[in-house]
Motif scaffolding. Structure first.
Motif, PDB file in Angstrom:
ATOM      1  N   ASP A  78      -6.290   0.699 -20.699  1.00  0.00           N
ATOM      2  CA  ASP A  78      -7.555   0.826 -19.958  1.00  0.00           C
ATOM      3  C   ASP A  78      -7.797   2.235 -19.762  1.00  0.00           C
ATOM      4  N   TYR A  79      -6.885   2.945 -19.527  1.00  0.00           N
ATOM      5  CA  TYR A  79      -7.224   4.311 -19.306  1.00  0.00           C
ATOM      6  C   TYR A  79      -7.634   5.053 -20.716  1.00  0.00           C
ATOM      7  N   LYS A 125      -6.234   1.458  -5.378  1.00  0.00           N
ATOM      8  CA  LYS A 125      -7.807   0.849  -5.242  1.00  0.00           C
ATOM      9  C   LYS A 125      -8.284   0.926  -4.048  1.00  0.00           C
ATOM     10  N   HIS A 157      -2.658   5.296 -11.402  1.00  0.00           N
ATOM     11  CA  HIS A 157      -2.068   4.828 -10.196  1.00  0.00           C
ATOM     12  C   HIS A 157      -0.943   5.711  -9.606  1.00  0.00           C
ATOM     13  N   TRP A 209     -11.182   4.418 -21.881  1.00  0.00           N
ATOM     14  CA  TRP A 209     -12.517   5.180 -21.041  1.00  0.00           C
ATOM     15  C   TRP A 209     -12.258   6.692 -21.306  1.00  0.00           C
ATOM     16  N   ASN A 218      -1.439  -0.453 -17.222  1.00  0.00           N
ATOM     17  CA  ASN A 218      -2.655   0.147 -17.196  1.00  0.00           C
ATOM     18  C   ASN A 218      -3.261   1.516 -18.058  1.00  0.00           C
ATOM     19  N   TYR A 219      -2.120   1.621 -18.776  1.00  0.00           N
ATOM     20  CA  TYR A 219      -2.492   2.859 -19.819  1.00  0.00           C
ATOM     21  C   TYR A 219      -3.513   2.613 -20.853  1.00  0.00           C
ATOM     22  N   ALA A 261      -0.616  -0.017  -7.415  1.00  0.00           N
ATOM     23  CA  ALA A 261      -2.137  -0.202  -7.752  1.00  0.00           C
ATOM     24  C   ALA A 261      -3.029  -0.519  -6.802  1.00  0.00           C
ATOM     25  N   LYS A 305      -9.546   5.312 -12.084  1.00  0.00           N
ATOM     26  CA  LYS A 305      -9.545   4.050 -11.466  1.00  0.00           C
ATOM     27  C   LYS A 305      -8.248   3.430 -11.777  1.00  0.00           C
ATOM     28  N   HIS A 306      -7.885   3.779 -13.222  1.00  0.00           N
ATOM     29  CA  HIS A 306      -6.649   3.067 -13.860  1.00  0.00           C
ATOM     30  C   HIS A 306      -5.371   4.049 -13.540  1.00  0.00           C
ATOM     31  N   GLN A 322     -14.291   5.722 -14.332  1.00  0.00           N
ATOM     32  CA  GLN A 322     -13.503   4.307 -14.425  1.00  0.00           C
ATOM     33  C   GLN A 322     -12.274   4.700 -14.950  1.00  0.00           C
TER      34      GLN A 322
END
Length: 450
Positions: free
Chosen positions: A138-139, A363, A333, A142, A135-136, A359, A330-331, A327
């Motif tokens: 996506d982070y 959420k 965790h 943003w 998920n890095y 994760a 959200k990524h 956002q």
């Protein structure tokens, strides 16, 4: 409450115990002589597994011939360059390839395409750590939006304060301007110290909420700085309030940065993740400076438009900035245990029979900026008996019956909310030396009655 151990990256089921099949080694018939084990010659395959098997019966009477040339299942990736070992029948060679999964594709690659791939790998190695969670990326996407538009807003806000203080005009007083600026900075740093000292533990227990709330505060502080040219006589007051908010936000950003970076590090490479984060921040901020410079160049011929520019772009840039921060969080965790995350894990385990992944917990936890989540009919608190609240008689009897081996006890408590409404809750009172196991057992016992 925070524990040092981490939850697993995947969901774990809790099925019935499995039977363990033991392999028994007994003296039985030997293997047939017609079959012998050997290693097959290396084959051109995309898999990294070596082929180990049995030769067929027809080949047993033949003498072993020389090893055929082939591609060995060993790939070396170093600085964006992919190399593979090849066996030519007599010697071992290390040959550079482009990709590592396609055989001999490097002989037919187009020059421009190869150059583009090398450049993209170099840029990736420059910005992205080598071993991070999935998920890095996506982070980082943003974070790019957040840093660019936040940096552009800071430039416009600084320009507005310069105009308000009189820098650039012949009637300005340099001594008074410097004094106002020093007072603004001093008050801001003092508020930063007070805020950090009073909310130090909240950076661990409510990291996402605290970080997003301070980001909103930072965005509002930029709006206050943009108002200083309209009220130059109140420059010190407005600039000091804005700088206090900015210093508080900066303190939160620095305090929570290590926890955010630790959530992405998967190979004990926290230092590398932190270093890459600094590189990203510097580069993204420079793009924001470039964006602000371009906007100023577009309106340089009109002083009126240049003065009104910040008021037009501030709402747009602020919304994009805060949306990107929301956002991005959200990524993140977080894998350390807090009371809220532990309640989510235990509730999922009790109701569904498995332990959720980080994760899934992230959420479910969310950011809860407005603290609007329902805490249930019986809110649970972990701490100590507050003398200000009404202590039921049953709780007093429970406390008196505890022994030296008890590290916690459960009792009822009556407290008042912010709107001064009377409410009942459950208290897990722990003493010094209580372990994570004690707290988990306390929450499980509470879950049986709630």
């Amino acid at each position: 409450m925070q524990s040092a151990f981490y939850t697993a990256s995947n969901s774990h089921q809790f099925p019935l115990p499995r039977k363990i099949h033991e392999t028994q080694f007994t003296a039985q018939r030997p293997f047939p002589k017609k079959l012998k084990t050997c290693f097959k010659a290396p084959t051109f395959t995309n898999s990294l597994r070596t082929s180990i098997g049995y030769e067929p019966e027809e080949s047993l009477g033949k003498e072993p011939g020389p090893a055929k040339p082939g591609r060995l299942p060993v790939v070396i990736r170093r600085s964006g360059i992919v190399s593979r070992y090849f066996w030519d029948g007599s010697s071992l060679q290390l040959v550079g390839v482009d990709g590592g999964a396609e055989s001999f594709s490097f002989n037919f690659e187009d020059g421009f395409r190869k150059l583009y791939r090398i450049c993209s790998l170099a840029v990736r190695d420059f910005f992205i750590p080598k071993q991070v969670s999935g998920n890095y990326m996506d982070y980082v996407k943003w974070k790019f939006l957040h840093r660019v538009f936040s940096s552009a807003l800071q430039v416009l806000a600084t320009q507005a304060m310069f105009r308000a203080i009189g820098i650039g005009y012949s009637r300005s007083l340099p001594a008074a301007a410097a004094l106002n600026w020093l007072l603004k900075e001093g008050l801001g740093r003092l508020s930063r110290c007070i805020y950090t000292a009073s909310l130090a533990s909240a950076f661990d227990t409510n990291l996402k909420r605290v970080r997003f709330s301070t980001s909103v505060l930072f965005s509002l502080s930029l709006g206050v700085e943009l108002l200083t040219p309209a009220f130059p006589q109140y420059f010190l007051v407005l600039a000091s309030l804005a700088n206090m908010a900015k210093q508080i936000s900066l303190a939160c950003y620095l305090a929570t940065g290590s926890a955010v970076h630790r959530s992405f590090a998967i190979a004990d490479n926290l230092g590398e993740v932190s270093a890459k984060a600094q590189i990203q921040t510097v580069c993204f901020d420079n793009l924001g400076l470039l964006l602000a410079a371009l906007l100023n160049m577009l309106f340089k011929n009109s002083q009126r438009l240049q003065t009104a520019l910040p008021f037009f772009v501030y709402p747009i840039f602020s919304v994009i900035d805060l949306f990107a921060i929301y956002q991005g969080l959200k990524h993140v965790h977080l894998q350390t245990l807090t009371k809220d995350r532990l309640e989510i894990i235990l509730n999922t385990w009790i109701e569904l029979g498995y332990v959720p992944a980080p994760a899934e917990v992230s959420k479910e936890e969310g950011i809860d900026f407005l603290r609007s989540k329902d805490k249930g009919l019986w809110p649970i608190r972990i701490g100590y008996l507050d003398p200000k609240n009404q202590i039921p008689e049953l709780s007093m009897m429970t406390m008196c019956s505890t022994s030296g081996e008890d590290y916690y006890f459960i009792s009822m408590e009556i407290f008042y909310t912010r709107i001064r409404s009377r409410r009942q809750g459950i208290l897990i009172c722990v003493r010094e030396g209580a372990s994570t196991t004690d707290i988990v057992m306390g929450l499980l016992q509470v879950g049986e009655f709630v």
